[in-house]
Motif scaffolding. Sequence first.
Motif, short mmCIF file in Angstrom:
data_model
loop_
_atom_site.label_atom_id
_atom_site.label_comp_id
_atom_site.label_asym_id
_atom_site.label_seq_id
_atom_site.Cartn_x
_atom_site.Cartn_y
_atom_site.Cartn_z
N VAL A 53 -1.86 44.17 14.04
CA VAL A 53 -0.67 44.25 13.25
C VAL A 53 -1.34 45.43 12.12
CG1 VAL A 53 0.64 43.32 11.50
CG2 VAL A 53 0.24 42.16 13.72
N ALA A 56 -1.55 49.07 12.91
CA ALA A 56 -0.24 49.38 13.37
C ALA A 56 0.51 49.87 12.09
CB ALA A 56 0.60 48.54 14.22
N ASN A 57 0.09 49.10 11.10
CA ASN A 57 0.83 49.31 9.70
C ASN A 57 -0.08 49.84 8.71
OD1 ASN A 57 3.56 48.38 10.69
ND2 ASN A 57 2.50 46.34 11.12
N GLU A 59 0.01 51.71 6.31
CA GLU A 59 0.70 51.98 4.86
C GLU A 59 1.14 50.84 4.33
OE1 GLU A 59 3.79 51.30 7.81
OE2 GLU A 59 2.37 53.00 7.89
N ASN A 60 0.82 49.56 5.01
CA ASN A 60 1.52 48.17 4.35
C ASN A 60 0.03 47.36 4.35
OD1 ASN A 60 4.17 48.96 3.79
ND2 ASN A 60 4.66 48.15 5.98
N ALA A 61 -0.74 47.65 5.22
CA ALA A 61 -1.97 46.66 5.37
C ALA A 61 -3.01 47.29 4.58
CB ALA A 61 -2.36 46.45 6.69
N ASN A 74 -8.06 49.90 5.29
CA ASN A 74 -7.14 48.92 5.96
C ASN A 74 -7.64 47.56 5.76
OD1 ASN A 74 -6.34 47.74 8.54
ND2 ASN A 74 -5.07 49.50 8.49
#
Length: 130
Positions: A53, A56-57, A59-61, A74
Amino acid sequence: MEIKEDMIFDKKRSRMYHDIKSITLFVPSTLPSNTSGIEKPIGTFKYSDLVKVFRANPENAIWFNAENDAQHKNLADAFELWLFNSYITKVSNAGDSRLDDIYGGAQQGILAAAQTSADLIEYEYNLWSF
């Protein structure tokens, strides 16, 4: 947040590895909406699933580095590099008890956590002494 991990010594590489197994999220006991005053687990997630997860993300993690804006990472990298601060709450035991339960209180549990941490550092140091 609670992180469960295995500490593994690799004889071939003479290195100690921290293998994170799972991460459990808790509702803090100090949260005003938590009327019981007790930490409550929200959910437990397999670490390998969380890494997928996080990757895959991107920009948010994000783990934010307060000291250097150019070094944000990250969350998967932050966990792998141990860029977090923690203390030991439980070690393997027959009763599956936390340190504060074993030693009879929160203050004794904190002292036991510090001693356990020092014991692990000494154990790793002794692996290098021949």
